[in-house]
Design a protein around this motif. Structure first.
Motif, PDB file in Angstrom:
ATOM      1  N   GLU A   1       0.830  -1.208   0.000  1.00  0.00           N
ATOM      2  CA  GLU A   1       0.000   0.000   0.000  1.00  0.00           C
ATOM      3  C   GLU A   1       0.872   1.270   0.000  1.00  0.00           C
ATOM      4  OE1 GLU A   1      -3.345   0.518  -0.226  1.00  0.00           O
ATOM      5  OE2 GLU A   1      -3.401  -1.620  -0.732  1.00  0.00           O
ATOM      6  N   VAL A   2       1.903   1.243   0.837  1.00  0.00           N
ATOM      7  CA  VAL A   2       2.794   2.397   0.904  1.00  0.00           C
ATOM      8  C   VAL A   2       3.488   2.602  -0.427  1.00  0.00           C
ATOM      9  CG1 VAL A   2       4.929   3.246   1.967  1.00  0.00           C
ATOM     10  CG2 VAL A   2       3.111   2.335   3.403  1.00  0.00           C
ATOM     11  N   ARG A   3       3.940   1.515  -1.055  1.00  0.00           N
ATOM     12  CA  ARG A   3       4.604   1.605  -2.353  1.00  0.00           C
ATOM     13  C   ARG A   3       3.679   2.213  -3.394  1.00  0.00           C
ATOM     14  NH1 ARG A   3       5.773  -3.784  -3.506  1.00  0.00           N
ATOM     15  NH2 ARG A   3       7.147  -3.731  -1.720  1.00  0.00           N
ATOM     16  N   SER A   4       2.429   1.820  -3.419  1.00  0.00           N
ATOM     17  CA  SER A   4       1.491   2.364  -4.412  1.00  0.00           C
ATOM     18  C   SER A   4       1.235   3.857  -4.152  1.00  0.00           C
ATOM     19  CB  SER A   4       0.187   1.573  -4.419  1.00  0.00           C
ATOM     20  OG  SER A   4      -0.516   1.778  -3.208  1.00  0.00           O
ATOM     21  N   GLU A   5       1.133   4.228  -2.876  1.00  0.00           N
ATOM     22  CA  GLU A   5       0.956   5.646  -2.542  1.00  0.00           C
ATOM     23  C   GLU A   5       2.185   6.466  -2.914  1.00  0.00           C
ATOM     24  OE1 GLU A   5      -1.630   7.484  -1.329  1.00  0.00           O
ATOM     25  OE2 GLU A   5      -2.833   5.687  -1.695  1.00  0.00           O
TER      26      GLU A   5
ATOM     27  N   GLU B   1       4.349   5.799  -5.242  1.00  0.00           N
ATOM     28  CA  GLU B   1       4.441   5.906  -6.702  1.00  0.00           C
ATOM     29  C   GLU B   1       3.587   7.063  -7.219  1.00  0.00           C
ATOM     30  OE1 GLU B   1       6.315   4.429  -9.081  1.00  0.00           O
ATOM     31  OE2 GLU B   1       7.403   3.586  -7.373  1.00  0.00           O
ATOM     32  N   THR B   2       2.380   7.217  -6.697  1.00  0.00           N
ATOM     33  CA  THR B   2       1.538   8.332  -7.152  1.00  0.00           C
ATOM     34  C   THR B   2       2.142   9.664  -6.717  1.00  0.00           C
ATOM     35  OG1 THR B   2       0.121   8.158  -5.192  1.00  0.00           O
ATOM     36  CG2 THR B   2      -0.589   6.970  -7.161  1.00  0.00           C
ATOM     37  N   LEU B   3       2.731   9.696  -5.514  1.00  0.00           N
ATOM     38  CA  LEU B   3       3.383  10.917  -5.062  1.00  0.00           C
ATOM     39  C   LEU B   3       4.605  11.238  -5.918  1.00  0.00           C
ATOM     40  CD1 LEU B   3       3.170  10.580  -1.178  1.00  0.00           C
ATOM     41  CD2 LEU B   3       1.918  12.157  -2.634  1.00  0.00           C
ATOM     42  N   LYS B   4       5.386  10.223  -6.289  1.00  0.00           N
ATOM     43  CA  LYS B   4       6.549  10.440  -7.146  1.00  0.00           C
ATOM     44  C   LYS B   4       6.122  10.994  -8.502  1.00  0.00           C
ATOM     45  CE  LYS B   4       9.844   7.045  -5.347  1.00  0.00           C
ATOM     46  NZ  LYS B   4      10.563   5.800  -5.648  1.00  0.00           N
ATOM     47  N   LYS B   5       5.070  10.440  -9.073  1.00  0.00           N
ATOM     48  CA  LYS B   5       4.570  10.923 -10.363  1.00  0.00           C
ATOM     49  C   LYS B   5       4.102  12.379 -10.255  1.00  0.00           C
ATOM     50  CE  LYS B   5       3.256   6.471 -12.247  1.00  0.00           C
ATOM     51  NZ  LYS B   5       2.153   5.590 -12.646  1.00  0.00           N
ATOM     52  N   ALA B   6       3.405  12.702  -9.171  1.00  0.00           N
ATOM     53  CA  ALA B   6       2.951  14.069  -8.967  1.00  0.00           C
ATOM     54  C   ALA B   6       4.143  15.004  -8.783  1.00  0.00           C
ATOM     55  CB  ALA B   6       2.022  14.146  -7.760  1.00  0.00           C
ATOM     56  N   SER B   7       5.157  14.540  -8.057  1.00  0.00           N
ATOM     57  CA  SER B   7       6.350  15.348  -7.833  1.00  0.00           C
ATOM     58  C   SER B   7       7.067  15.630  -9.148  1.00  0.00           C
ATOM     59  CB  SER B   7       7.278  14.631  -6.855  1.00  0.00           C
ATOM     60  OG  SER B   7       8.472  15.339  -6.704  1.00  0.00           O
ATOM     61  N   VAL B   8       7.204  14.634  -9.987  1.00  0.00           N
ATOM     62  CA  VAL B   8       7.848  14.815 -11.293  1.00  0.00           C
ATOM     63  C   VAL B   8       7.048  15.811 -12.139  1.00  0.00           C
ATOM     64  CG1 VAL B   8       8.363  13.641 -13.473  1.00  0.00           C
ATOM     65  CG2 VAL B   8       9.034  12.603 -11.313  1.00  0.00           C
ATOM     66  N   ALA B   9       5.723  15.686 -12.118  1.00  0.00           N
ATOM     67  CA  ALA B   9       4.886  16.606 -12.892  1.00  0.00           C
ATOM     68  C   ALA B   9       5.031  18.035 -12.373  1.00  0.00           C
ATOM     69  CB  ALA B   9       3.423  16.159 -12.840  1.00  0.00           C
ATOM     70  N   HIS B  10       5.065  18.194 -11.051  1.00  0.00           N
ATOM     71  CA  HIS B  10       5.218  19.529 -10.470  1.00  0.00           C
ATOM     72  C   HIS B  10       6.575  20.124 -10.812  1.00  0.00           C
ATOM     73  CE1 HIS B  10       1.434  19.314  -8.483  1.00  0.00           C
ATOM     74  NE2 HIS B  10       1.792  18.428  -7.572  1.00  0.00           N
ATOM     75  N   ARG B  11       7.623  19.327 -10.709  1.00  0.00           N
ATOM     76  CA  ARG B  11       8.958  19.827 -11.052  1.00  0.00           C
ATOM     77  C   ARG B  11       9.028  20.247 -12.507  1.00  0.00           C
ATOM     78  NH1 ARG B  11      13.616  16.610  -7.759  1.00  0.00           N
ATOM     79  NH2 ARG B  11      12.613  16.752  -5.735  1.00  0.00           N
ATOM     80  N   SER B  12       8.407  19.464 -13.358  1.00  0.00           N
ATOM     81  CA  SER B  12       8.391  19.794 -14.784  1.00  0.00           C
ATOM     82  C   SER B  12       7.659  21.117 -15.029  1.00  0.00           C
ATOM     83  CB  SER B  12       7.725  18.665 -15.557  1.00  0.00           C
ATOM     84  OG  SER B  12       7.553  19.018 -16.902  1.00  0.00           O
TER      85      SER B  12
END
Length: 145
Positions: free
Chosen positions: A19-23, A25-36
């Motif tokens: 569960e933590v890994r799936s959460e 992963e979504t946070l990492k994707k959001a972080s990458v999008a925000h940085r971009s």
């Protein structure tokens, strides 16, 4: 037979990690999008700042300034000591001869070239007129005097 408590504990840990890994992963994707998007915004701001500086520089050039070197009949005249020395050298004239053409002393021409003084507006206009002359014309003017 293994202890049911240890099996239950291991299963709970495994499910929690999943569960933590799936959460994460979504946070990492959001972080990458925000940085971009932050990088894109920084590039846009940088471009707008450059454009603003260019426009401000252009408007400063076009705006009438309280500069004594601005002639009423034309664009502002700039003075360069090294250009003056180069032009005098190109014509092969002494500072005194060049001064005669401009209507000042040789010492004034020397001081202009050394950067110790700057020509006044009317002298600057005469410098512009002399700048337009060639070697032959200058020789004729000096011989006529």
């Amino acid at each position: 037979m293994p202890n049911i408590a240890s099996i239950l504990k291991a299963e709970i840990s495994r499910v929690a990690r999943k569960e933590v890994r799936s959460e994460i992963e979504t946070l990492k994707k959001a972080s990458v999008a925000h940085r971009s998007s932050i990088a894109a915004l920084r590039r846009e701001v940088s471009g707008l700042e450059k454009e603003l500086r260019r426009i401000a520089k252009g408007s400063a050039r076009n705006a009438p300034a309280a500069n004594p070197e601005v002639s009423e009949s034309g664009p502002p005249r700039r003075f360069s000591a090294t250009r003056l020395a180069a032009h005098r050298g190109k014509l092969g004239l002494s500072a005194a001869d060049y001064g005669k053409l401009v209507g000042v002393t040789g010492q004034a021409v020397y001081n202009w070239e050394q950067g110790k003084a700057r020509p006044k507006t009317e002298q600057l206009q005469r410098l512009v007129a002399v700048r337009a002359l060639g070697k032959r014309e200058v020789a004729e003017l000096l011989n006529a005097e």
